[in-house]
Design a protein around this motif. Structure first.
Motif: not given
Length: 366
Positions: A313-317, A333-340, A349-352
């Protein structure tokens, strides 16, 4: 009259009362009284009595905690030591003389703490022994394994469930779909969005009156029971997934085993021979609902050896950042995400942003 005597009296009266429309009102009242007495047992008046007690506040280590419950000689110790022995990275350490923690197992990159909770089944909900403290630990588990002897499972299963239920632990259930809001005035405002087989406005008012609640909004969004309403009013229930581990399958026939496999939430095993451990571990993983996130330092390959593990239930950045260190989110600042969880790899992506199992993340600081 002692609390235990009062509980016994109410339970006897409930057993004598026939269940029908005419008695629903009375039974609801008795159930509410019973719940209040049980709560008094768990948290005695006089302050501090319901605490975890000396030596029982086991430090939570790892990503999840699993409690093992079962009667003596069902093979619990063998199962624990064999599981911890095969998959463990930590030696056994003491958790008072009453109970031992065999250790922490590593599975699919997650660290999972295993706790033995023997004190639960000896009349613990009635405050006997140090059961109260052991239950306090049980309530913090992410998953409970009830270990049963395959030759006499049903009697033991009912007894253990009864003890845990008496302590406000609900197994394999979702919280009732009931809206409950106290007010300062206006009386009881009762709404049901679907047909009710057990509760009506009068029964609801009777139960609330027992709790000295005379002003509240109650909305029933599914077919609810008096027990459901009491659980919501009490507000201290915990909803924990549970697996029934049927041990000693080496003592039964293949035909009997086929029947057991059809029982919901059951996994048959032989702790002694280490049969079907793979199935048990896989089921434990499914019920824990953990999500693994891999980290990728800038200019390097992702680290697939030690994921950051989060509850589903708690998997946000933001949750990911807080799990590593609370100051990390201030520098984010921001994140880069790879995956589904993203449309293209990598995605900024942002923190949300909500991540999924086995995503890879690279954080960029301010």
């Amino acid at each position: 009259m002692s609390i235990l005597a009062k509980i016994a009296e109410i339970e006897n009266e409930m057993a004598r009362t026939q269940k029908n429309k005419a008695t629903a009102h009375h039974l609801g009242l008795l159930k509410a009284r019973l719940a209040k007495l049980r709560r008094e047992l768990i948290t005695p008046k006089g302050g501090g009595g319901g605490g975890t007690g000396e030596g029982f506040d086991v430090a939570k280590t790892g990503d999840a905690r699993i409690g093992f419950v079962g009667f003596p000689s069902v093979g619990k110790s063998t199962l624990l030591s064999n599981l911890a022995g095969v998959y463990s990275e930590v030696a056994a350490y003491e958790f008072t003389t009453l109970t031992t923690v065999p250790g922490v197992i590593r599975y699919k990159g997650a660290k999972i703490q295993l706790l033995d909770l023997p004190g639960i089944i000896e009349g613990a909900k009635d405050g006997k022994g140090r059961g109260r403290q052991v239950i306090a630990v049980a309530r913090t588990c992410n998953l409970i394994l009830i270990v049963l002897d395959v030759l006499k499972p049903l009697g033991h299963k009912k007894l253990i469930e009864h003890e845990l239920e008496g302590f406000g632990i609900r197994l394999n259930k979702q919280p009732p779909n009931i809206g409950f809001k106290k007010k300062d005035k206006g009386g009881i405002n009762f709404t049901a969005t679907c047909a009710q087989s057990e509760l009506d406005a009068d029964t609801v008012k009777t139960i609330l009156a027992e709790y000295k609640i005379h002003n509240a909004d109650i909305t029933l969004r599914s077919d609810c029971t008096a027990d459901d309403l009491i659980d919501v009013v009490e507000g201290n229930r915990v909803y924990i997934p549970c697996i029934y581990v049927l041990n000693k399958i080496d003592q039964i026939s293949i035909e009997e085993l086929d029947i057991i496999y059809k029982v919901p939430h059951c996994v048959p095993i032989s702790a002694h021979h280490r049969w079907n451990f793979d199935d048990l571990l896989e089921r434990m993983w499914d019920y824990l609902k953990l999500v693994r996130i891999y980290t990728k330092p800038k200019g390097q390959l992702p680290d697939y050896t030690s994921p950051v593990v989060l509850p589903d239930q708690r998997t946000s950045v933001e949750d990911f950042c807080l799990k590593i260190h609370k100051n990390l989110i201030k520098e984010f600042k921001y994140a880069l995400v790879w995956g589904s969880s993203v449309k293209h790899n990598p995605q900024k992506v942002g923190k949300d942003h909500v991540m999924e199992d086995e995503d890879v993340i690279q954080l960029v600081k301010k």
